[in-house]
Every structure is written in structure tokens, then in C-alpha cells.
Design a protein around this motif. Structure first.
Motif, mmCIF file in Angstrom:
data_model
loop_
_atom_site.group_PDB
_atom_site.id
_atom_site.type_symbol
_atom_site.label_atom_id
_atom_site.label_comp_id
_atom_site.label_asym_id
_atom_site.label_seq_id
_atom_site.Cartn_x
_atom_site.Cartn_y
_atom_site.Cartn_z
ATOM 1 N N GLY A 244 23.119 19.587 39.604
ATOM 2 C CA GLY A 244 22.463 19.947 40.852
ATOM 3 C C GLY A 244 20.966 19.679 40.832
ATOM 4 N N GLY A 245 20.298 20.155 41.854
ATOM 5 C CA GLY A 245 18.853 19.988 41.965
ATOM 6 C C GLY A 245 18.463 19.252 43.234
ATOM 7 N N ALA A 246 17.280 19.569 43.750
ATOM 8 C CA ALA A 246 16.811 18.971 44.998
ATOM 9 C C ALA A 246 16.650 17.461 44.890
ATOM 10 C CB ALA A 246 15.486 19.616 45.410
ATOM 11 N N TRP A 247 16.448 16.952 43.688
ATOM 12 C CA TRP A 247 16.238 15.512 43.515
ATOM 13 C C TRP A 247 17.467 14.703 43.938
ATOM 14 C CZ3 TRP A 247 19.206 12.486 40.169
ATOM 15 C CH2 TRP A 247 20.066 13.194 39.328
ATOM 16 N N LEU A 248 18.650 15.327 43.899
ATOM 17 C CA LEU A 248 19.864 14.624 44.316
ATOM 18 C C LEU A 248 19.824 14.237 45.794
ATOM 19 C CD1 LEU A 248 22.672 16.660 42.512
ATOM 20 C CD2 LEU A 248 22.055 14.281 42.072
ATOM 21 N N ASP A 249 18.994 14.934 46.576
ATOM 22 C CA ASP A 249 18.888 14.612 47.994
ATOM 23 C C ASP A 249 18.286 13.227 48.222
ATOM 24 O OD1 ASP A 249 19.917 17.088 48.534
ATOM 25 O OD2 ASP A 249 18.007 17.992 49.141
ATOM 26 N N ARG A 250 17.625 12.682 47.226
ATOM 27 C CA ARG A 250 17.040 11.332 47.348
ATOM 28 C C ARG A 250 18.106 10.247 47.219
ATOM 29 N NH1 ARG A 250 13.611 9.018 49.282
ATOM 30 N NH2 ARG A 250 12.172 8.134 47.747
ATOM 31 N N ILE A 251 19.310 10.608 46.783
ATOM 32 C CA ILE A 251 20.382 9.619 46.610
ATOM 33 C C ILE A 251 21.244 9.604 47.861
ATOM 34 C CG2 ILE A 251 22.353 8.893 45.223
ATOM 35 C CD1 ILE A 251 21.130 10.417 42.865
ATOM 36 N N ARG A 252 21.255 8.463 48.534
ATOM 37 C CA ARG A 252 22.068 8.309 49.747
ATOM 38 C C ARG A 252 23.213 7.317 49.568
ATOM 39 N NH1 ARG A 252 20.984 10.138 54.697
ATOM 40 N NH2 ARG A 252 19.067 11.334 54.995
ATOM 41 N N GLY A 253 23.118 6.438 48.583
ATOM 42 C CA GLY A 253 24.086 5.360 48.483
ATOM 43 C C GLY A 253 24.802 5.305 47.149
ATOM 44 N N LEU A 254 26.036 4.795 47.199
ATOM 45 C CA LEU A 254 26.834 4.618 45.985
ATOM 46 C C LEU A 254 27.678 3.362 46.109
ATOM 47 C CD1 LEU A 254 28.086 5.537 43.290
ATOM 48 C CD2 LEU A 254 29.686 6.949 44.609
ATOM 49 N N ARG A 255 27.560 2.504 45.108
ATOM 50 C CA ARG A 255 28.466 1.362 44.950
ATOM 51 C C ARG A 255 29.029 1.460 43.540
ATOM 52 N NH1 ARG A 255 26.829 -3.722 48.616
ATOM 53 N NH2 ARG A 255 28.855 -4.339 47.791
ATOM 54 N N ALA A 256 30.137 2.154 43.409
ATOM 55 C CA ALA A 256 30.719 2.420 42.092
ATOM 56 C C ALA A 256 31.598 1.267 41.636
ATOM 57 C CB ALA A 256 31.536 3.706 42.132
ATOM 58 N N ASN A 257 31.767 1.169 40.326
ATOM 59 C CA ASN A 257 32.736 0.241 39.757
ATOM 60 C C ASN A 257 34.147 0.802 39.921
ATOM 61 O OD1 ASN A 257 30.779 -1.524 38.912
ATOM 62 N ND2 ASN A 257 30.843 -0.908 36.759
ATOM 63 N N ALA A 258 35.122 -0.098 39.967
ATOM 64 C CA ALA A 258 36.521 0.328 39.995
ATOM 65 C C ALA A 258 36.967 0.852 38.641
ATOM 66 C CB ALA A 258 37.408 -0.845 40.412
ATOM 67 N N SER A 259 36.385 0.307 37.597
ATOM 68 C CA SER A 259 36.821 0.581 36.234
ATOM 69 C C SER A 259 36.005 1.687 35.579
ATOM 70 C CB SER A 259 36.701 -0.696 35.395
ATOM 71 O OG SER A 259 36.964 -0.438 34.030
ATOM 72 N N MET A 260 36.650 2.448 34.702
ATOM 73 C CA MET A 260 35.945 3.449 33.905
ATOM 74 C C MET A 260 35.373 2.850 32.619
ATOM 75 S SD MET A 260 38.200 6.946 34.336
ATOM 76 C CE MET A 260 39.820 6.218 34.053
ATOM 77 N N ARG A 261 35.557 1.541 32.425
ATOM 78 C CA ARG A 261 35.044 0.903 31.211
ATOM 79 C C ARG A 261 33.519 0.961 31.157
ATOM 80 N NH1 ARG A 261 38.599 -4.710 31.647
ATOM 81 N NH2 ARG A 261 40.597 -3.879 30.887
ATOM 82 N N SER A 262 33.001 0.935 29.934
ATOM 83 C CA SER A 262 31.552 0.850 29.740
ATOM 84 C C SER A 262 31.074 -0.542 30.092
ATOM 85 C CB SER A 262 31.199 1.155 28.279
ATOM 86 O OG SER A 262 31.669 0.097 27.438
ATOM 87 N N HIS A 263 29.766 -0.713 30.209
ATOM 88 C CA HIS A 263 29.214 -2.041 30.477
ATOM 89 C C HIS A 263 29.573 -3.020 29.369
ATOM 90 C CE1 HIS A 263 25.956 -0.123 33.222
ATOM 91 N NE2 HIS A 263 27.003 -0.507 33.925
#
Length: 322
Positions: A244-263
Motif C-alpha cells: 500500500g501507500g499513497a505513491w501507488l496512486d501515481r500508477i495508472r497503467g499496466l501492460r503485464a506479461n502473459a508468462s510468470m517466467r523471469s526475464h
């Protein structure tokens, strides 16, 4: 400067509660599903031929139609992620030629906006900036001043087009992010900064996401319109969101990977891990319940139309019958 279709540059409609969707993993879709050769993962290469430009139009059209059918807004990201100066010679281009492709790609986006935009489906055009080096590893890290100088050429090109904003994706250390934000600010362009995260929820540089966002804001006077996360699976950063935290309010967008694999695993994998589109949609819905400003939703590596459709089904109300 003409800004032929630049309707939103100083009043971005996505800074609201309206849900905007984006496309999925463009490069992985072209390479793994359509058998297209993209040198250096550079979709901008498609702008060099009539066939390539038509392929881009067809790709975007499917997502734009989905947004219109669902009554959502759409952020149309140009195919510019690897279209900055250092990538030009690798594609056999001069820097000037690369900038002309950047310009032409935004013109194509503007034409699509004219075709699909409606009052209930506002379309924001973003000129995309990618990391100077590898998207997964910081490598040779630039100073803030070096990063601002490097990215200025591409951003200045976007400023003379219909692009409403600059979206920087897969940034993996904070100095480059600050440089991009300052270069955009210098030409009066709104920007968004999207960091990529490792499986522990930290940037590849080792810095925490909270620290990175707060450092960018402190160094730029909170210049970015908002922040995003891309090229990471929700399971990689759910622990960060849970804090949590107020700083999360600065995040508006998400483009997630389909995979749970690491980079590292993705880099060495010979196959495409498309994950579970239905589960990914539910994970987006869960994140939205904990991140009150998260309203810009799309996909990254391994995602395609199926994933974005499931995100819509999970996160948007059913469209009203006509």
C-alpha cells in the motif's frame, strides 16, 4: 509545428476514472503468431513497406474495434519502442531515416484515430520510447543528462506530430527515466514512465518501484502524467502493491506479461509462453481493487488479443444493448 490531429495534448482524458485499453504484445504477436521477422524486436521496421504498414493497421484495428464495442477509451502506442538513434544503424538506417519512420508511424496512428474515435471511445496517441540498451538489463547506465540528450531527438520528432504524449516503456533504471521525462517536458509533451520489474518486484537495477517513482517525481517536479508497469507478470509485484501507500496512486497503467517466467527465462526460451488469459484478466481485476487509479490496461510479452479481451471481460461492465 502542425499537430494535425493533436486533440488531447494538454488535457489527457485518461487522467480520469474512464477505463482505457491498449493492445497486447505487438512484437511477440507478429513473431510467434504471424511468422513475421522483426530484426532486433523492432516493429518500426514494418513501416518501411506497404505490406508492413497494412499489417500494422490490421493489428491495431482489432483492438480498436474491441475498445469501441466495449465503450472504453484506447491508448494507441506507436511501434516506436526500438526507433531511437542507436537502433537505426542496426536496421540499416540513418538517424534521419529512423526519425521519418517515427513520424510516418504517428501519421498512421492519427488516421486510425480518425476512423475509430468516438465520444465514448476517446483515442490517445502515444509516441513510444524504449530503453537505449537492453530492456531487461541496465547495462551501460547513462546519467540523467546523457539520457535526456539521447532521447531528445525522438521526442522532438513526436512533438511535431499528432502524438498526444510520450510513453517510455521497459525502463530499468531511474536515471534514464528522469532523462526521458525532462526531454518530454522540454518540448511541452506529457509523458508516462513505465518501469519493468523482476520477479521480486524491484527494477533490474535493484531499486524498489516506490523509490524509483518518488525519485523521478522529485527530480522532475512530478513531470510524468502518470507511471506504468510493463513486461512483468502480476505475481511479480503483487507483494509490492499489497504494502500500500499513497505513491501507488501515481500508477495508472499496466501492460503485464502473459508468462510468470523471469526475464532471464524469457530471454532464453525458444517458445512463447501465453500463460492463462482468463486468469490474467482476473489478476488485473484484483489489482484494480487495490490500485484506485489503475485505469489503463493492456498487455506485454506473450499477450495477444485473447488476453486483452479477457481483461475487458474482467474489468469492464457489460456494454449496454442498443
Amino acid at each position: 509545428m502542425t499537430h494535425r490531429h493533436a486533440r488531447y495534448r494538454h488535457q489527457l482524458p485518461l487522467l480520469s476514472e474512464t477505463v482505457f485499453i491498449m493492445d497486447g504484445g505487438m512484437e511477440t504477436t507478429f513473431i510467434f503468431h504471424e511468422g513475421v521477422e522483426l530484426p532486433y524486436f523492432a516493429s518500426i521496421d514494418l513501416m518501411r513497406t506497404d505490406e508492413g504498414r497494412e499489417r500494422l493497421r490490421s493489428y491495431y484495428t482489432r483492438f480498436l474495434s474491441l475498445a469501441r464495442d466495449r465503450g472504453a477509451g484506447f491508448v494507441i502506442d506507436g511501434p516506436n519502442w526500438r526507433a531511437s538513434p542507436d537502433w537505426a544503424p542496426k536496421l540499416g538506417l540513418s538517424t534521419d531515416e529512423m526519425m521519418e519512420l517515427n513520424r510516418a508511424s504517428i501519421d498512421l496512428m492519427a488516421d486510425l484515430r480518425e476512423r475509430f474515435g468516438t465520444p465514448s471511445t476517446p483515442i490517445v496517441i502515444a509516441g513510444v520510447v524504449g530503453p537505449r540498451g537492453d530492456g531487461y538489463q541496465p547495462g551501460a547506465m547513462m546519467s540523467v543528462e546523457e539520457a535526456a540528450r539521447y532521447h531528445a531527438r525522438q521526442i522532438e520528432t513526436f512533438a511535431d506530430t499528432a502524438a498526444d504524449m510520450v510513453s517510455a516503456y521497459t525502463l530499468n533504471y531511474v536515471e534514464e527515466a528522469i532523462g526521458v521525462a525532462l526531454a518530454a517536458q522540454a518540448v511541452d509533451m506529457p509523458s508516462t514512465i513505465s518501469f519493468t520489474l523482476e520477479t521480486d518486484g524491484r527494477l533490474p537495477s535493484g531499486q524498489s518501484l516506490r523509490e524509483a517513482i518518488e525519485q523521478v517525481d522529485a527530480a522532475t517536479g512530478a513531470a510524468p502524467a502518470y507511471f506504468m508497469i510493463n513486461c512483468a507478470h502480476p505475481t511479480h509485484f503483487q507483494n509490492v502493491v499489497a504494502e500500500g501507500g499513497a505513491w501507488l496512486d501515481r500508477i495508472r497503467g499496466l501492460r503485464a506479461n502473459a508468462s510468470m517466467r523471469s526475464h532471464a527465462e524469457l530471454d532464453s526460451a525458444p517458445d512463447l509462453d501465453a500463460g492463462n488469459p482468463v486468469e490474467l484478466g482476473r489478476q488485473y481485476r484484483d489489482l484494480r481493487s487495490r490500485m484506485r487509479n489503475l485505469n489503463i490496461l493492456g498487455g506485454c510479452c506473450g499477450t495477444d488479443f485473447r488476453h486483452v479481451e479477457q481483461i475487458c471481460l474482467a474489468c469492464l461492465p457489460e456494454p449496454q444493448a442498443a
